[in-house]
Design an enzyme around this catalytic site. Structure first.
Site, PDB file in Angstrom:
ATOM      1  N   GLY A 177       0.658  -1.227   0.089  1.00 55.86           N
ATOM      2  CA  GLY A 177       0.110  -0.075   0.071  1.00 55.86           C
ATOM      3  C   GLY A 177       0.914   1.220  -0.053  1.00 55.86           C
ATOM      4  CG  ASN A 178       2.273   5.364   1.284  1.00 53.47           C
ATOM      5  OD1 ASN A 178       3.603   5.703   1.274  1.00 53.47           O
ATOM      6  ND2 ASN A 178       1.595   6.127   1.387  1.00 53.47           N
ATOM      7  CG  LEU A 179      -1.173   2.002  -3.876  1.00 55.78           C
ATOM      8  CD1 LEU A 179      -2.556   1.660  -5.026  1.00 55.78           C
ATOM      9  CD2 LEU A 179      -0.146   0.788  -3.896  1.00 55.78           C
TER      10      LEU A 179
ATOM     11  CD  GLU B 119       2.760   7.532 -11.602  1.00 62.41           C
ATOM     12  OE1 GLU B 119       3.148   6.850 -12.580  1.00 62.41           O
ATOM     13  OE2 GLU B 119       1.673   7.784 -11.588  1.00 62.41           O
ATOM     14  N   GLY B 120       5.472   4.106  -8.495  1.00 60.42           N
ATOM     15  CA  GLY B 120       6.375   2.649  -9.082  1.00 60.42           C
ATOM     16  C   GLY B 120       5.331   1.629  -9.031  1.00 60.42           C
ATOM     17  CG  HIS B 121       3.287   0.580  -5.235  1.00 59.90           C
ATOM     18  ND1 HIS B 121       3.442   1.796  -4.424  1.00 59.90           N
ATOM     19  CD2 HIS B 121       3.779  -0.438  -4.559  1.00 59.90           C
ATOM     20  CE1 HIS B 121       3.924   1.399  -3.500  1.00 59.90           C
ATOM     21  NE2 HIS B 121       4.293   0.105  -3.428  1.00 59.90           N
TER      22      HIS B 121
ATOM     23  CB  ALA C  45      14.112  -3.644 -11.170  1.00 57.85           C
TER      24      ALA C  45
ATOM     25  CB  SER D 188      10.818   4.132  -1.506  1.00 52.34           C
ATOM     26  OG  SER D 188      10.596   3.655  -0.282  1.00 52.34           O
ATOM     27  CB  SER D 189       5.761   3.573   0.760  1.00 45.60           C
ATOM     28  OG  SER D 189       5.355   2.579   0.084  1.00 45.60           O
TER      29      SER D 189
HETATM   30  P1  AMP Z   1       6.002  -2.280  -1.463  1.00 45.27           P
HETATM   31  O1  AMP Z   1       4.536  -1.713  -1.232  1.00 45.27           O
HETATM   32  O2  AMP Z   1       7.038  -1.285  -1.113  1.00 45.27           O
HETATM   33  O3  AMP Z   1       6.180  -3.629  -0.753  1.00 45.27           O
HETATM   34  O4  AMP Z   1       6.297  -2.531  -3.011  1.00 45.27           O
HETATM   35  C1  AMP Z   1       5.467  -3.329  -3.929  1.00 45.27           C
HETATM   36  C2  AMP Z   1       5.925  -3.500  -5.352  1.00 45.27           C
HETATM   37  O5  AMP Z   1       6.083  -2.394  -5.905  1.00 45.27           O
HETATM   38  C3  AMP Z   1       7.314  -4.424  -5.123  1.00 45.27           C
HETATM   39  O6  AMP Z   1       7.550  -5.283  -6.182  1.00 45.27           O
HETATM   40  C4  AMP Z   1       8.282  -3.243  -5.162  1.00 45.27           C
HETATM   41  O7  AMP Z   1       9.599  -3.723  -5.702  1.00 45.27           O
HETATM   42  C5  AMP Z   1       7.550  -2.297  -6.322  1.00 45.27           C
HETATM   43  N1  AMP Z   1       8.134  -1.068  -6.139  1.00 45.27           N
HETATM   44  C6  AMP Z   1       8.440  -0.157  -5.152  1.00 45.27           C
HETATM   45  N2  AMP Z   1       9.037   1.002  -5.550  1.00 45.27           N
HETATM   46  C7  AMP Z   1       9.181   0.956  -6.749  1.00 45.27           C
HETATM   47  C8  AMP Z   1       9.431   1.706  -8.012  1.00 45.27           C
HETATM   48  N3  AMP Z   1      10.072   3.103  -7.308  1.00 45.27           N
HETATM   49  N4  AMP Z   1       9.443   1.297  -9.058  1.00 45.27           N
HETATM   50  C9  AMP Z   1       9.056   0.161  -9.476  1.00 45.27           C
HETATM   51  N5  AMP Z   1       8.698  -0.746  -8.614  1.00 45.27           N
HETATM   52  C10 AMP Z   1       8.477  -0.381  -7.366  1.00 45.27           C
END
Ligand code: AMP
Length: 284
Positions: free
Chosen positions: A27-29, A31-33, A146, A183-184
């Site tokens: 969560g805490n979405l 643009e990466g998510h 990645a 990053s969140s």
């Molecule tokens: P998280 O919510 O931080 O556990 O991330 C969930 C998914 O989003 C994981 O597969 C992370 O690798 C991916 N993710 C997090 N930050 C990024 C980012 N800046 N770019 C691409 N994917 C991301």
């Protein structure tokens, strides 16, 4: 968009004849998510996002308590990016009373880097929750970023070892305009800390650029260490992308991985060593 909170309701909502893609998140979405969602949307009929702050992968209770939880905001973003089903279980749904199973990926890939800093319980928690989520959704493809390079290596190993019939797709890291990987945890940085954190993408780019002429890993790391000297560096390594072993000589595709602390916030990032540009052809 359908929101479900139990595995039973999730199974009911899924049409197993469609091609299902799953995007596991805490969560805490950002643009990466959403980039993972777009990749899933492009390839799959049904896109499931899971939102679960998994307590078992946090070695530090304060870090777990501080982790940003923004479900309403996340649901709006998920819906507008084309998610069909959000699975947002409670901790009790994932780990009901009597839960007694841990999926452990053994070997160097879980002992080094994040495993060395956060302890082996971290990847036990990751492998167990990802196995549960993949078995709950039984998707054709699961999308991972990645940015969490070691997580990708561990999840791929686990899926292969257990024969889970889901392909793992890896989506490139999304960065802010200033280079900082989204990053969140970035929301916890003060303005000054954020400015200091920019040394991380700068160090990675400097190493990637220097690798065009320098292949000695220690010399490349020294370049990064100089740029990171004002931060608390937990590790800066150049590793093989498949088994995460430390390299002394780098090659195209080798991963430069870094973890730092900026104030109370821990940040990780990585970059791939690019292929060497081919030498200019001499004119006849
Ligand atoms: P998280 O919510 O931080 O556990 O991330 C969930 C998914 O989003 C994981 O597969 C992370 O690798 C991916 N993710 C997090 N930050 C990024 C980012 N800046 N770019 C691409 N994917 C991301």
């Amino acid at each position: 968009m359908i929101i479900v909170k139990t595995i039973a309701a999730l199974r009911e909502a899924l049409d197993s004849s469609s091609r299902i893609g799953v995007v596991p998140t805490m969560g805490n979405l950002h643009e990466g998510h959403l980039e993972l969602v777009r990749a899933a949307r492009a390839e799959c009929d049904t896109v499931v996002m899971t939102i679960f702050v998994n307590p078992t992968q946090f070695e530090d209770a304060a870090d777990l308590a501080r982790y940003p939880r923004t479900l309403e905001h996340d649901l709006a973003l998920a819906e507008s990016t084309g998610v069909d089903i959000v699975f947002a279980p409670s901790a009790e749904e994932m780990y009901p009373e009597g839960f007694a199973t841990t999926v452990r990926v053994d070997g160097a890939i879980t002992e080094v880097l994040e495993g060395a800093v956060r302890g082996r319980a971290h990847f036990d928690g990751v492998a167990t929750v990802v196995a549960k989520l993949l078995l709950a959704v039984l998707a054709s493809v699961a999308y991972f970023g990645a940015k969490d390079a070691q997580q990708v290596v561990v999840v791929k190993r686990m899926v292969q070892d257990l024969g889970i019939p889901t392909r793992i797709a890896v989506v490139p890291t999304v960065r802010d305009g200033d280079g900082l990987a989204l990053s969140s945890r970035n929301s916890r940085l003060t303005a000054t800390e954020r400015e200091r954190a920019l040394a991380v993408p700068r160090a990675l780019s400097a190493i990637a650029q220097a690798s065009e002429t320098e292949r000695d890993a220690a010399s490349l790391r020294a370049i990064g260490d100089r740029i990171l000297q004002d931060l608390e560096v937990e590790y800066l390594e150049i590793v093989d992308p498949d088994d995460l072993s430390t390299l002394t000589t780098v090659h195209a595709g080798a991963l430069v991985v870094v973890a730092v602390r900026v104030g109370r916030t821990r940040l990780i990032d990585n970059v791939s060593i690019p292929a060497r540009p081919s030498p200019p052809r001499s004119e006849p």
